[in-house]
Design an enzyme around this catalytic site. Structure first.
Site, PDB file in Angstrom:
ATOM      1  N   LYS A 637      -7.351   3.974   6.974  1.00  0.00           N
ATOM      2  CA  LYS A 637      -6.585   4.724   7.974  1.00  0.00           C
ATOM      3  C   LYS A 637      -5.311   3.995   8.367  1.00  0.00           C
ATOM      4  O   LYS A 637      -4.227   4.594   8.437  1.00  0.00           O
ATOM      5  CB  LYS A 637      -7.451   4.994   9.202  1.00  0.00           C
ATOM      6  N   GLY A 708       2.751  -3.390   3.288  1.00  0.00           N
ATOM      7  CA  GLY A 708       3.794  -3.002   4.231  1.00  0.00           C
ATOM      8  C   GLY A 708       5.170  -2.867   3.618  1.00  0.00           C
ATOM      9  O   GLY A 708       5.897  -1.909   3.907  1.00  0.00           O
ATOM     10  N   GLU A 709       5.557  -3.791   2.755  1.00  0.00           N
ATOM     11  CA  GLU A 709       6.906  -3.760   2.195  1.00  0.00           C
ATOM     12  C   GLU A 709       7.085  -2.637   1.173  1.00  0.00           C
ATOM     13  O   GLU A 709       8.102  -1.937   1.164  1.00  0.00           O
ATOM     14  CB  GLU A 709       7.243  -5.110   1.537  1.00  0.00           C
TER      15      GLU A 709
END
Length: 746
Positions: A637, A708-709
């Site tokens: 999630k 994230g990147e």
């Protein structure tokens, strides 16, 4: 290795706390006798202060002091030579200039603090700051990269910014060639939470700090070095952070100045900058101009690529990033050369921004790949597949894992790539032109050293401790999932304590490395607890006596035999029987030498469908699909939330974000959220996220790589490619605004 099972999605463990206002960010903390400071910025970009009138400000109600270069308290560590370690983990000054806040009358960039006003309330400090008056001897400032691009210099180290394999300029010999220039403007982090710090000296050499930092241990070290005190005497707390995006990756000079002034005044001191100062004092994505030269044969095989990038930096500090690195290894091309240059300008220093140099470079490389595919009359995915590589051509070693072909396939199916028309401008939906685009993203998958502590109590509750700061991606949730998967403790019985230097040391949150690094330490600490439990269970007198660890399953606080579920013992009973109120394990964790044998990267593929109004040039992203090949997904999630956030930022990068400077004055003209346009809800469509979700066998025991990147890297290129498919207009200068779409087509 962690069992190869799908993790069920869980809500953020800190979600309720955040939405109900229970989460305390650095500015929420209030201390007795606390004072407030406000920065006064320079009104010129280059020159010298000739006078500074602070009399009215000092006489204003509630003012405790006005600090300038004439009375700034000393910072002992700053007496070290320029380029020393006083500024903490950050790009070090390497030029003939020196910037030490409030250390001289010299002005190096617009908005440079020339005074810090301290008062007993924020309102009084703000008013007094408006009373500070300065005069200057102004010099001509150089802030325009385009005008000074010829002044680019090679950065120190890293082969002088040059890389080459095969034959130089081999692309020139190819039957099909491309040369194109791409521009990324200045982009500013602009998170909701403003930058600042709360500093309190509790003794002559005892310092308490609440700060907006992506790494409490890094801030601890920086302040200890600056004030020449034992790091153990610097306590830093940052449990929650309202968006970092890279601005919190270093300790900024104004933070150190506040600490020095707080020491002199002998009372807690808080700084919260205003929005316009976010444009000048905490870094930004550097303005960068890139040139791609590419050559391929008529079968679509790459023959050569040359990628040159020139980026801005400050006059007083060289900042470099990995803009050209993706080109070195992304495709099977025998002849590749890259060059990176810096232009020193009279501006504040840039910093890594989420999806750092790789996002800048991916826009150029992936746009060029799309342009070349069009020249070859090939589908953009097919062109990439013809140049696909299973090994890293830069380092000549295998990838630890790579499932990019599967990512192409899944993303293409989800976006409806089969509906794409190869002829630009040939597809409409009513008055709108429709186009499809795709792009690849990549970022190094790291595993840094980290420490974690796990405490299992006899009541079945588990506490995980780490100093790591959660800057928003759901780190606490991911660590909870890792602990749950190892020990089987119910989610609601697990508590994660983080964001404080009193806890086990952790790396700075950045580079998509925290789940890999801190998560591995949590895994190891929880595994050590499990080993202790299985040892206890094997003792005589236990229902599980004689059973090996590989025969036992731990779930919901119960140890049982895999094939004989009736044979079991409750963990609480086992601990009580052995007089153990708690099992406490702390583990250091880092990657082993086997990792040097592999290239470790996370990959993404972004697909978009855009709609372009041919009369106005307005571009709308109608659909977005982002596929992540980042190993095992620990927390589905929050991982999906990461991808959605990256796409949202990518839409801003592609269509709206640009910090504009009036070069006559070297000043930003849109240094506010009214004029600097970030993507809002109306700009963002429904976003589909897809995870390959196959564990990496090398990087860590979870098999998880960073995400994230890659959520942003490559996305802007996908939008630009879709705009071309919709209109035939190739926009190479971000952002893609209507005026550029309406220009004469190339």
């Amino acid at each position: 290795m962690m069992k190869d099972t799908k993790n069920p999605p869980i809500d953020r463990v800190d979600g309720r706390l955040k939405v109900t206002g229970g989460a305390n960010y650095f500015a929420d903390f209030e201390l007795p006798n606390m004072a407030y400071c406000v920065l006064v910025g320079s009104e010129i970009a280059k020159g010298t202060l000739t006078s500074l009138d602070t009399k009215r400000a000092k006489a204003a109600p509630g003012v405790l002091g006005v600090f300038t270069h004439q009375n700034m308290p000393p910072i002992p560590g700053w007496d070290a030579p320029v380029g020393g370690e006083a500024d903490g983990p950050a790009p070090k000054p390497k030029t003939e200039e020196t910037y030490r806040i409030l250390s001289s009358p010299k002005i190096l960039f617009d908005g440079q603090p020339i005074a810090i006003v301290v008062a007993d309330t924020f309102e009084r400090a703000t008013y007094a700051a408006s009373l500070v008056k300065a005069t200057y001897s102004k010099q001509v400032a150089q802030t325009d990269l385009a005008k000074h691009i010829a002044a680019g210099i090679a950065p120190k180290g890293e082969e002088g910014g040059n890389y080459s394999r095969g034959k130089a300029d081999a692309y020139q010999t190819a039957p099909v060639t491309l040369e194109a220039n791409y521009t990324i403007p200045i982009e500013v982090h602009n998170p909701m939470e403003l930058h600042g710090i709360l500093a309190h000296w509790t003794g002559d050499k005892q310092l308490m700090i609440y700060a907006k930092t992506q790494g409490v241990n890094a801030t601890q070290q920086a302040m200890a070095q600056a004030f020449k005190i034992d790091p153990k005497n610097v306590h830093v707390h940052t449990e929650f952070m309202g968006g970092g995006f890279g601005m919190g990756l270093r300790t900024w000079p104004q933070e150190t100045a506040v600490v020095a002034i707080a020491r002199q005044l002998g009372r807690p001191l808080k700084l919260v900058v205003h929005r316009s100062q976010m444009f000048t004092l905490v870094g930004h994505r550097p303005y960068t101009v890139q040139t791609i030269n590419m050559g391929a044969d008529t079968d679509g095989k790459l023959i050569g690529i040359a990628h040159a990038a020139t980026a801005e930096t400050a006059s007083y500090e060289d900042f470099t990033e990995a803009t050209v690195n993706m080109t070195k290894f992304m495709y099977a091309c025998p002849n590749v050369s890259t060059r990176y240059r810096l232009v020193r300008l009279d501006r504040s220093v840039p910093i890594w921004m989420r999806g750092p140099g790789e996002a800048t470079g991916a826009f150029a490389l992936e746009s060029a790949m799309d342009e070349m595919a069009h020249k070859l009359n090939l589908d953009p995915i097919e062109f990439r597949l013809r140049n696909y590589t299973e090994t890293d051509p830069e380092h000549n070693r295998p990838y630890s894992s790579k499932h990019l072909k599967e990512a192409y396939e899944k993303g293409a199916e989800a976006i409806g790539w089969r509906n794409r028309k190869s002829q630009p401008g040939s597809q409409r939906d009513g008055e709108w032109l429709v186009g499809y685009g795709m792009s690849t993203g990549v970022f190094s998958a790291f595993r840094w050293e980290a420490t974690a502590r796990a405490l299992l109590k006899a009541d079945g509750s588990l506490t995980i401790q780490s100093a790591v700061t959660d800057i928003g991606p759901g780190t606490g949730t991911a660590l909870t999932m890792i602990a749950h998967n190892v020990l089987g403790v119910p989610i609601d019985r697990i508590k994660v304590e983080y964001g404080d230097t009193s806890l086990p040391k952790a790396p700075t949150q950045g580079g998509s490395a925290i789940v890999s690094a801190v998560g591995s330490a949590v895994f190891d600490a929880c595994t050590a607890i499990k080993e202790t439990l299985t040892d206890l269970a094997s003792k005589n007198g236990s229902p599980l006596a004689g059973r090996g660890a590989d025969e036992l399953t731990l779930a919901d606080g119960v140890l049982s035999v895999d094939k004989e579920p009736g044979k079991k013992v409750a963990v609480a009973d086992l601990m009580r029987a052995n007089n153990l109120p708690v099992i406490d394990k702390t583990k250091d964790s880092k990657g082993g030498p086997e990792q040097a044998k592999y290239s470790m990267y996370s990959f993404s593929v972004h697909f978009v469908q855009v709609r372009v109004n041919p009369l106005t040039g307005v571009v709308r992203v109608a659909k977005a699909v982002s596929v992540a090949d980042s190993g095992r997904i620990v927390s589905p999630k929050t991982a999906a939330s990461q991808m959605i956030g990256g796409v949202t930022g990518g839409i801003g990068m592609a269509l709206t974000e640009e910090a504009v400077i009036d070069h006559r004055f070297g000043r930003f003209v849109n240094n506010n959220l009214g004029d600097y346009h970030v993507a809002v809800h109306a700009d963002v469509p429904a976003i589909e996220t897809i995870f390959i979700d196959k564990p990496d066998p090398v990087i860590n025991p979870m098999g998880a790589k960073g995400m994230g990147e890659i959520a942003l890297i490559g996305f802007a290129g996908a939008v630009a490619n879709a705009v071309f498919n919709a209109t035939g207009q190739r926009v190479r200068d971000l952002p893609i605004t209507p005026d550029k779409v309406m220009q004469k087509r190339v």
